[in-house]
Design a protein around this motif. Sequence first.
Motif, short mmCIF file in Angstrom:
data_model
loop_
_atom_site.label_atom_id
_atom_site.label_comp_id
_atom_site.label_asym_id
_atom_site.label_seq_id
_atom_site.Cartn_x
_atom_site.Cartn_y
_atom_site.Cartn_z
N THR A 75 -5.25 -12.38 0.85
CA THR A 75 -5.48 -11.63 -0.38
C THR A 75 -5.68 -10.14 -0.07
O THR A 75 -5.12 -9.26 -0.73
N PHE A 76 -6.46 -9.87 0.96
CA PHE A 76 -6.75 -8.49 1.32
C PHE A 76 -5.45 -7.74 1.66
O PHE A 76 -5.15 -6.68 1.06
N LEU A 77 -4.65 -8.31 2.57
CA LEU A 77 -3.41 -7.63 2.98
C LEU A 77 -2.43 -7.55 1.81
O LEU A 77 -1.79 -6.52 1.58
N GLY A 78 -2.33 -8.64 1.04
CA GLY A 78 -1.41 -8.66 -0.10
C GLY A 78 -1.80 -7.62 -1.13
O GLY A 78 -0.94 -6.92 -1.70
N ALA A 79 -3.10 -7.48 -1.38
CA ALA A 79 -3.58 -6.52 -2.36
C ALA A 79 -3.24 -5.10 -1.92
O ALA A 79 -2.73 -4.29 -2.71
N ILE A 80 -3.49 -4.79 -0.66
CA ILE A 80 -3.19 -3.44 -0.16
C ILE A 80 -1.70 -3.16 -0.27
O ILE A 80 -1.28 -2.10 -0.78
N ALA A 81 -0.89 -4.14 0.17
CA ALA A 81 0.56 -3.94 0.15
C ALA A 81 1.05 -3.74 -1.28
O ALA A 81 1.84 -2.84 -1.56
N GLY A 82 0.56 -4.60 -2.18
CA GLY A 82 1.06 -4.55 -3.55
C GLY A 82 0.54 -3.32 -4.30
O GLY A 82 1.21 -2.79 -5.18
N PHE A 83 -0.63 -2.87 -3.95
CA PHE A 83 -1.23 -1.76 -4.68
C PHE A 83 -0.66 -0.42 -4.24
O PHE A 83 -0.27 0.41 -5.06
N TYR A 84 -0.60 -0.23 -2.91
CA TYR A 84 -0.17 1.09 -2.43
C TYR A 84 1.34 1.21 -2.28
O TYR A 84 1.87 2.29 -2.27
N ARG A 85 2.00 0.07 -2.14
CA ARG A 85 3.46 0.06 -1.98
C ARG A 85 3.89 1.01 -0.85
O ARG A 85 3.12 1.26 0.07
N GLY A 86 5.15 1.49 -0.93
CA GLY A 86 5.61 2.49 0.03
C GLY A 86 5.58 1.99 1.45
O GLY A 86 5.83 0.81 1.71
N TYR A 87 5.26 2.88 2.40
CA TYR A 87 5.38 2.49 3.80
C TYR A 87 4.28 1.52 4.23
O TYR A 87 4.46 0.70 5.11
N ILE A 88 3.11 1.61 3.57
CA ILE A 88 2.05 0.63 3.90
C ILE A 88 2.56 -0.78 3.60
O ILE A 88 2.43 -1.71 4.41
N ASP A 89 3.19 -0.90 2.43
CA ASP A 89 3.78 -2.18 2.03
C ASP A 89 4.79 -2.64 3.08
O ASP A 89 4.76 -3.79 3.54
#
Lengths: 275, 544
Positions: A89-103
């Motif tokens: 959930t933590f990694l998915g949330a970060i990826a989905g929220f910030y998108r871009g290169y973090i994703d």
Amino acid sequence: MKILTQNPLALSGFIIIVAVLFIAIFAPWLSPYDPNYIDIHSILLPPSVSHFMGTDGLGRDVFSRMLYGSRISLLVGIVAVGIATVIGTFLGAIAGFYRGYIDSIIMRFVDTMLSIPTFFLILAVIAFLTPSIWNIMIVIGLTSWMGVTRLVRAEFLSLRNREYILAAEAMGASDFRLISKHLLPNSLTPIIVTSVLGIASAVLTESGLSFLGLGVQAPQSSWGNILTDGKEYIQFAWWLSLFPGLAILITVLGYNLLGEGLRDLLDPKNKNQKK
Amino acid sequence: MYFKYIFLFFVLLNLTSCSDKKEVAYNYDGTFNSEKGGTLIDAMSGEPSNLISMIAGDSASSAISGNIFNKLIKYDKNLELAPEIAEKWTISSDQKTITFYLKKNLKWSDGHDLTSEDVFFTWKLVTDDKTRTPYGSDYKLVDRAEVPDLHTFRVVYKKAYAPALDSWATLQILPKHILKDEDINRTFFSRKPVGSSYYKLAQWVNGEKLTLEASPSSVMGEPNISNLTSRFIPDTSSQFLELIADNIDLMNINPIQFARVIPSKPDLKNKLALYKELGNSYTYLGFNSKHLPFNDIKVRQAINYAIDKQEIIDGVLLGLGEPVASPYKPGTRWSNRTLHPYPYDKNQALKLLREAGFNDTNHDGILEKDGKPFTFEILTNQNKQREMTAVLIQRRLKDVGIDVKIRVIEWASFVNQFIKTGDFDAVILGWSLSLDPDQYNIWHSSQQKPGQFNFIGYNNKEVDQLLEEGRTELNPDKREKIYHAFSKILLRDSPVIYLYAGYGLTAMSKRIKGIESPTPPAGIAYNSYEWFIPSTVRRNEIAQ
């Protein structure tokens, strides 16, 4: 509860899980013998009134060992999935929220992890660590979060541009608040469904590891290692293989039914069909 | 993988078809006179790699080649050295020279004469650095070998070396006239051997079976059974199914099959005879003498008293084993009959532990010394019998207040990460023994480097000296005294706790007759050339 009764499959899954939970919690009161009590004068007895499921190669009561074994199987399932869900959930949330290169970075990492056959990865890791239930839970947890990450990210991506999110953002809500108050509660359904299904596969993984002798260590019992003991005697003592095999089958089936049922019930797209 | 299933399918098909047709009612009981002929079929888990045993090194190869080739001397049924192709041997007074006198008129199966030239040639081969053999070291100790005439072979050692005789009882003599211009490492001979013993190779179908037939010119006389067929069946459960289906005549079985499966089925009981014999190995609990508190002899003795060995034999081996008190096979001359295993005595164990400074000061059921609880880890490899043994030991040691953890490890990492590095408290392992009593490698204090066999770190000056004496003394009676004294010290010191010596268990079709009973120390197979199959109970031998 009401929604459960509408779906008989989910209900039966739910009943199985509750029954197994009950057995696990009350194992000390339910079991007729000490699960580790060795009696070499009664080895490999077939099922009878005094030993419901017979005895094993060291004369221990299989029924009592099965009851205690349910604790291990459940504990491993729940804790491992807990770890996987938190990480996922933590990694998915970060990826989905910030998108871009973090994703991109996170998702490539997920792809990498998915390309490794998990069971062999676990085998390799366990070979280096001392096998114990805690290590097994952690290792299973650390290798099974990728599905959750993908789901949460997908959910976040679709929710991210909804008006209420944009409105909250415009009012100056912090990223943390956006995620925790608005995005996460709305993505809970898929998380719950995958977690329940995940428990089933964690139970299976634990049984597999114990079967290979890398799981719970003697004299503790788990369904997997009772099954391994049974392998030696399969031509003669069928009860040592049948009962743990059935227990694993039924429990895994229970989680799967419950998971599938929940998915159907909680999915808004299905709601109309049901009525 | 598929092959296995297909194979199993056929086995099952076979089983059902057997029960369909009227079961041929053999009458296996009664008295039979020995007669020649017939075929004995056994099963092998592995296929021989090479029938030259000095090159092959696997047990399947040596099992087959042992029927084809001869040695100078052999072990008889009581495991004493006896003549084979040498009719006698003499040892010089300084114990450095051994002279073998060969029997007259020995022939290879192709008709050539077998002489001491062949023996000399074989010695040259096994000591040649170009020969890829793991067995060369014993023979390289020979300072010089001589062939005074065609019936005499003499070896001179630099210094007296007692296991030398044993080494001549294992070296299979190869024919010089065929091999003198061959490269031993890659010669056709490894698949088309010419020997001198009971049998010669008749047929070898890769991956399927190997058949030997009686050799008419055998220097040992003609065996009763004309053909020996070994079928290659990797999986022991499939072997067992084949045994039940009467497609093989004998196999090694496990205690469950021996004590429970076969006796519970009347049809199996009628056609299979069961044999047990002591194997050449024992299982032990070994302590790392370099780890506290196992450097203390009292702790080791206490644990020895606290473990009930009979319980392990009854529970793990279903009674099919014996307790041992020395590292030698019970019943042989090297095993000291005056020694007895430590009896199970909990109070004696507790007393010794108290003397060693262990007390349960905080009353938690676990003993402490200097505030530290007595807890240690037993390592073993993935072997069901050893795992069960560990669980029984864990329970008994808990009774005296020692907390034991068990860890089961896969063999390769067990050896590399723990044994070679000495990173362990205690291990459950087994030793397979050679027939010679020399155990310098296992117990001498000089053998503790990584990869060497004294990994438990046992160190006793007296034992070192006895081991050194034992390997330079060629007189068996004097050697016996030395090794009896050595076993006595070892039992007192308890660097390892002998747990059990399991029986080798064999199930054999009752059509095979002539098996010696009771089983002699050398095992049932020692007189297999005298076994016979009465013609009334033979299989219909249709060419396959």
